[in-house]
Design a protein around this motif. Structure first.
Motif, PDB file in Angstrom:
ATOM      1  N   UNK A  60      -0.347  -6.076  -7.491  1.00  0.00           N
ATOM      2  CA  UNK A  60       0.907  -6.052  -8.244  1.00  0.00           C
ATOM      3  C   UNK A  60       1.232  -4.646  -8.731  1.00  0.00           C
ATOM      4  N   UNK A  61       2.505  -4.418  -8.947  1.00  0.00           N
ATOM      5  CA  UNK A  61       2.959  -3.185  -9.585  1.00  0.00           C
ATOM      6  C   UNK A  61       3.075  -3.475 -11.078  1.00  0.00           C
ATOM      7  N   UNK A  62       2.321  -2.749 -11.908  1.00  0.00           N
ATOM      8  CA  UNK A  62       2.349  -3.046 -13.351  1.00  0.00           C
ATOM      9  C   UNK A  62       1.810  -4.443 -13.629  1.00  0.00           C
ATOM     10  N   UNK A  63       2.494  -5.152 -14.512  1.00  0.00           N
ATOM     11  CA  UNK A  63       2.287  -6.574 -14.847  1.00  0.00           C
ATOM     12  C   UNK A  63       0.942  -6.849 -15.547  1.00  0.00           C
ATOM     13  N   UNK A 382       9.324  -5.188   2.041  1.00  0.00           N
ATOM     14  CA  UNK A 382       9.227  -6.565   2.545  1.00  0.00           C
ATOM     15  C   UNK A 382       7.978  -6.727   3.415  1.00  0.00           C
ATOM     16  N   UNK A 383       7.713  -5.727   4.236  1.00  0.00           N
ATOM     17  CA  UNK A 383       6.500  -5.767   5.062  1.00  0.00           C
ATOM     18  C   UNK A 383       5.263  -5.768   4.146  1.00  0.00           C
ATOM     19  N   UNK A 384       5.305  -4.942   3.100  1.00  0.00           N
ATOM     20  CA  UNK A 384       4.172  -4.884   2.161  1.00  0.00           C
ATOM     21  C   UNK A 384       3.956  -6.248   1.502  1.00  0.00           C
ATOM     22  N   UNK A 385       5.055  -6.964   1.256  1.00  0.00           N
ATOM     23  CA  UNK A 385       4.871  -8.270   0.605  1.00  0.00           C
ATOM     24  C   UNK A 385       4.212  -9.270   1.570  1.00  0.00           C
ATOM     25  N   UNK A 417      -3.996   0.249  -0.063  1.00  0.00           N
ATOM     26  CA  UNK A 417      -2.553   0.478  -0.214  1.00  0.00           C
ATOM     27  C   UNK A 417      -2.076   1.464   0.855  1.00  0.00           C
ATOM     28  N   UNK A 418      -2.792   2.552   1.006  1.00  0.00           N
ATOM     29  CA  UNK A 418      -2.364   3.588   1.955  1.00  0.00           C
ATOM     30  C   UNK A 418      -2.341   3.029   3.376  1.00  0.00           C
ATOM     31  N   UNK A 419      -3.383   2.281   3.703  1.00  0.00           N
ATOM     32  CA  UNK A 419      -3.465   1.704   5.057  1.00  0.00           C
ATOM     33  C   UNK A 419      -2.274   0.768   5.319  1.00  0.00           C
ATOM     34  N   UNK A 420      -2.021  -0.143   4.369  1.00  0.00           N
ATOM     35  CA  UNK A 420      -0.918  -1.096   4.540  1.00  0.00           C
ATOM     36  C   UNK A 420       0.423  -0.369   4.544  1.00  0.00           C
ATOM     37  N   UNK A 426       5.295   2.336   9.974  1.00  0.00           N
ATOM     38  CA  UNK A 426       5.253   2.268  11.439  1.00  0.00           C
ATOM     39  C   UNK A 426       6.028   1.047  11.949  1.00  0.00           C
ATOM     40  N   UNK A 427       5.801  -0.085  11.277  1.00  0.00           N
ATOM     41  CA  UNK A 427       6.460  -1.326  11.686  1.00  0.00           C
ATOM     42  C   UNK A 427       7.982  -1.198  11.584  1.00  0.00           C
TER      43      UNK A 427
END
Ligand code: PLP
Length: 468
Positions: A60-63, A382-385, A417-420, A426-427
């Motif tokens: 998550x970001x923050x939270x 969206x891809x990250x999600x 995180x960096x890998x994803x 790229x995607x």
């Protein structure tokens, strides 16, 4: 936005927000016989099992700003001990009043109260929004009492939290939003141009939620002081991390009571203060303002009545937990936590710096904020999600951020995180038509009247949450 896009978006939201469907028992009436306690606990454990992985593992970001098991267990014990307490009855629970007074004292000194001759006072509130609402109402009442201002105005950068607009709606204050500069900081000259005889206060943030870059609070608060009006620093997000960053030698602009023009500060214990959700602190320069915040009646058949904030009864257990967080972590604990968070942020910014498709803002100290001149950042998000990440999607202009917490300082999280992120870029590069989540709604908000088109979408979203 056409109907099919909206329908797709709605289906997506329903899948995420109402995942339990018919798989679990639903209650729209009270059960005739109370449900077995063990059964309830099992049910909650089951939900927790499903939901906890995402925040525990740092997606998550923050939270969730702390989230270590030992800390949570400790907070829960403190809550349990104090669960019946309510500071509206200070004679029954003087311990809670003591905790509250000490939270205010510790927080005030973190905001440099001991470096000003003025008295700094405050109250504990239920969260950043309540702190902001109370502060704005106090400025309105002060301006009415002292200057007879009947049509009050506050001036806030566009980046200041939505709660300032909420305060405007609630208390009949006109909120003038001034666009930030190209560097995402409040534009001092443009804010100055908006000052009128009805201006009651200026606002700046340390830092604002969207881009995490501290406003020029020194210049803004001085401007306010010269005009004899209030200045509120919203340090809800940064208040419990920037002072440690400063101690660690990071370049942090002064934003607290060391500046004579700063007349109030909101600072959230339930963010980087690592308390459970439900507390924030609102501080004032001078007890006159706190008196304006208090509500009292003397002619009510229920007796003499006074409360410090909007609530009547308040959860004493949350005040106890906030106090316990502060004194158990202490200066050294906060300093070490801040060090890990700030180093993780710097590491991430560095690792992502050579991805040419995106631009990472360098200024935020505890956020990774990215934009792109060539790519759709919402597609990346969206891809990250799909990879379990939940990033904050910003707009006006489009950008996405990850707010770094202690969850991201766990081993392996930043590398993941960096890998994803790299595979996301790229995607999107290879699939220019990839889905972009929230973008259609943001597209609407950017181009047309939000009241007529976007409000119904947001209302639908909120109604969905209340559907059994
Ligand atoms: C800068 C800032 N101010 C105010 C708030 C509102 O805080 P709350 O959600 O506790 O009401 C937030 C929340 O993220 C924030 O980041």
């Amino acid at each position: 936005m056409d109907a099919s896009l909206l329908a797709n978006l709605a289906a997506g939201f329903e899948k995420v927000l109402k995942p339990y469907g018919e798989d679990f028992q639903k209650f729209d009436h009270l059960p005739l016989q109370g449900m077995d306690r063990e059964e309830i606990l099992e049910l909650m454990e089951e939900f927790k099992e499903i939901e906890a992985a995402q925040w525990q593992d740092g997606f998550l970001s923050g939270v969730v700003y702390h989230g270590d098991t030992a800390h949570i267990d400790f907070m829960n014990r403190v809550y349990a001990i104090n669960s019946q307490s309510n500071p509206i009855h200070p004679e029954v629970w003087p311990s809670i009043s003591k905790f509250e007074a000490e939270i205010v004292g510790m927080t005030a000194n973190l905001m440099s109260a001991d470096q000003t001759p003025d008295e700094i006072v405050g109250t504990v509130t239920s969260g950043g929004t309540e702190s902001i609402l109370l502060a704005m109402k106090t400025y309105r009442d002060r301006a009415k009492e002292n200057k007879g201002i009947a049509a009050p105005e506050i001036i806030a950068p566009t980046s200041a939290h939505a709660a300032f607009t909420k305060a405007g709606e609630a208390f009949g204050i006109k909120v003038i939003r001034v666009p930030v500069g190209a560097d995402f900081r409040a534009d001092v000259a443009a804010m100055q141009d908006e000052i009128t005889e009805n201006t009651i206060a200026l606002v700046g943030s340390a830092p604002p939620f969207p881009h995490g870059i501290v406003d020029p609070i020194d210049e803004l608060s001085e401007l306010a002081r010269q005009h004899g009006i209030g200045f509120h620093t919203d340090a809800c997000l940064g208040g419990f991390i920037l002072p440690w960053a400063e101690k660690l030698g990071y370049a942090v602009p002064v934003f607290d009571f060391r500046l004579p023009g700063v007349t109030s500060i909101s600072i959230d214990t339930h963010k980087y203060g690592y308390a459970p959700k439900g507390t924030s602190v609102l501080l004032y320069r001078g007890s006159d303002m706190r008196h304006l915040q208090y509500f009292s009646v003397s002619d009510w058949p229920g007796g003499l009545y006074i409360t410090p904030t909007f609530s009547g009864s308040r959860p004493g257990a949350l005040i106890a937990a906030a106090w316990a967080a502060l004194v158990s972590i202490g200066e050294q604990g906060y300093l070490q936590a801040a060090k890990r968070i700030l180093e993780t942020t710097a590491w991430l910014k560095n690792e992502l710096a050579d991805i040419k498709e995106i631009q990472i803002l360098q200024d935020p100290l505890f956020m990774v904020v990215f934009q792109s001149e060539t790519h759709n950042v919402y597609q990346i998000s969206e891809y990250m999600s799909q990879k379990s990440w939940s990033l904050n999607e910003l707009h006006l202009p489009p950008a996405v951020h990850l707010c770094i917490t202690q969850r991201h300082t766990q081993e392996g999280v930043r590398e993941r995180f960096v890998e994803d992120f790299k595979s996301a870029v790229e995607f999107v590069q290879e699939n220019p038509q990839a889905p972009s989540g929230i973008e259609p709604v943001y597209g609407l908000a950017a181009t047309i009247d939000t009241r007529t088109m976007v409000k119904p979408v947001l209302n639908w979203f909120m109604d969905l949450l209340y559907r059994v």
